[in-house]
Design a protein around this motif. Structure first.
Motif, PDB file in Angstrom:
ATOM      1  N   GLU A 149       0.847  -1.195   0.000  1.00  0.00           N
ATOM      2  CA  GLU A 149       0.000   0.000   0.000  1.00  0.00           C
ATOM      3  C   GLU A 149       0.884   1.247   0.000  1.00  0.00           C
ATOM      4  OE1 GLU A 149      -3.398   2.121   2.806  1.00  0.00           O
ATOM      5  OE2 GLU A 149      -2.719   0.099   3.262  1.00  0.00           O
ATOM      6  N   PRO A 150       0.625   2.181  -0.937  1.00  0.00           N
ATOM      7  CA  PRO A 150       1.454   3.394  -0.968  1.00  0.00           C
ATOM      8  C   PRO A 150       1.083   4.372   0.135  1.00  0.00           C
ATOM      9  CG  PRO A 150      -0.225   3.500  -2.666  1.00  0.00           C
ATOM     10  CD  PRO A 150      -0.362   2.152  -1.997  1.00  0.00           C
ATOM     11  N   ILE A 151       2.092   5.078   0.624  1.00  0.00           N
ATOM     12  CA  ILE A 151       1.926   6.133   1.620  1.00  0.00           C
ATOM     13  C   ILE A 151       2.816   7.284   1.163  1.00  0.00           C
ATOM     14  CG2 ILE A 151       2.206   6.819   4.026  1.00  0.00           C
ATOM     15  CD1 ILE A 151       2.517   3.855   4.715  1.00  0.00           C
ATOM     16  N   SER A 152       2.299   8.491   1.228  1.00  0.00           N
ATOM     17  CA  SER A 152       3.125   9.668   0.975  1.00  0.00           C
ATOM     18  C   SER A 152       3.003  10.589   2.175  1.00  0.00           C
ATOM     19  CB  SER A 152       2.681  10.386  -0.301  1.00  0.00           C
ATOM     20  OG  SER A 152       2.941   9.584  -1.427  1.00  0.00           O
ATOM     21  N   ALA A 184       2.547  15.578   7.667  1.00  0.00           N
ATOM     22  CA  ALA A 184       1.159  15.335   7.292  1.00  0.00           C
ATOM     23  C   ALA A 184       1.137  14.229   6.245  1.00  0.00           C
ATOM     24  CB  ALA A 184       0.515  16.597   6.733  1.00  0.00           C
ATOM     25  N   VAL A 185       0.045  13.514   6.201  1.00  0.00           N
ATOM     26  CA  VAL A 185      -0.113  12.477   5.187  1.00  0.00           C
ATOM     27  C   VAL A 185      -0.639  13.151   3.936  1.00  0.00           C
ATOM     28  CG1 VAL A 185      -1.297  10.349   4.584  1.00  0.00           C
ATOM     29  CG2 VAL A 185      -0.587  10.756   6.941  1.00  0.00           C
ATOM     30  N   ALA A 186       0.045  12.894   2.812  1.00  0.00           N
ATOM     31  CA  ALA A 186      -0.373  13.466   1.536  1.00  0.00           C
ATOM     32  C   ALA A 186      -1.473  12.589   0.950  1.00  0.00           C
ATOM     33  CB  ALA A 186       0.802  13.535   0.582  1.00  0.00           C
ATOM     34  N   PRO A 187      -2.473  13.206   0.340  1.00  0.00           N
ATOM     35  CA  PRO A 187      -3.502  12.393  -0.304  1.00  0.00           C
ATOM     36  C   PRO A 187      -2.905  11.611  -1.461  1.00  0.00           C
ATOM     37  CG  PRO A 187      -3.802  14.722  -0.802  1.00  0.00           C
ATOM     38  CD  PRO A 187      -2.669  14.618   0.172  1.00  0.00           C
ATOM     39  N   GLN A 188      -3.365  10.394  -1.640  1.00  0.00           N
ATOM     40  CA  GLN A 188      -2.902   9.561  -2.737  1.00  0.00           C
ATOM     41  C   GLN A 188      -3.624   9.965  -4.004  1.00  0.00           C
ATOM     42  OE1 GLN A 188      -0.360   7.293  -2.624  1.00  0.00           O
ATOM     43  NE2 GLN A 188      -0.106   8.102  -0.564  1.00  0.00           N
TER      44      GLN A 188
END
Length: 125
Positions: free
Chosen positions: A101-104, A115-119
């Protein structure tokens, strides 16, 4: 999920929530503050050029994730400029090793805010 979170908060976390919480702690830690883990965390940026700062932070982010959050693999670290003010930030692209699963994650190199970037979904031709 950590024992303390389960025991005292009575809340179950997903794998992604747990990894993001750990990344937040890891990337906000000041390097050298823990004498028993001298490489844990990120160095102060100090009086460096933006290029030197980004190079060092990129290397330290890769090293820390490899050593202290083995459930995640860094795929790329890129520079990004936020909005109209052009404030520099780093985008750390990762993936969960177990599920791919990708995470940015967006990191402000000056304040260490994360902060978590939207995929984004790839555009179809």
């Amino acid at each position: 999920m950590s024992f303390l979170s389960r025991r005292f908060l009575g809340r179950e976390e997903t794998l992604l929530e747990e990894v993001l919480r750990n990344l937040h702690h890891l990337l906000n830690a000041k390097r050298g503050a823990a004498s028993f883990l001298p490489g844990f965390g990120l160095s102060e940026t100090g009086f460096r050029t933006a290029e030197e700062m980004l190079g060092q932070l990129g290397a330290e982010i890769r090293e820390n994730i490899r050593l202290y959050e083995p459930r995640v693999e860094v795929t790329e670290i890129e520079e990004d400029y936020e909005g109209e003010n052009g404030r520099l930030r780093l985008v750390v692209h990762c993936r969960l090793r177990h599920t791919s699963e990708p995470i940015s994650v967006l990191i402000d190199p000056y304040t260490r805010a994360m902060a978590v970037a939207p995929q984004t979904q790839p555009e179809e031709a």
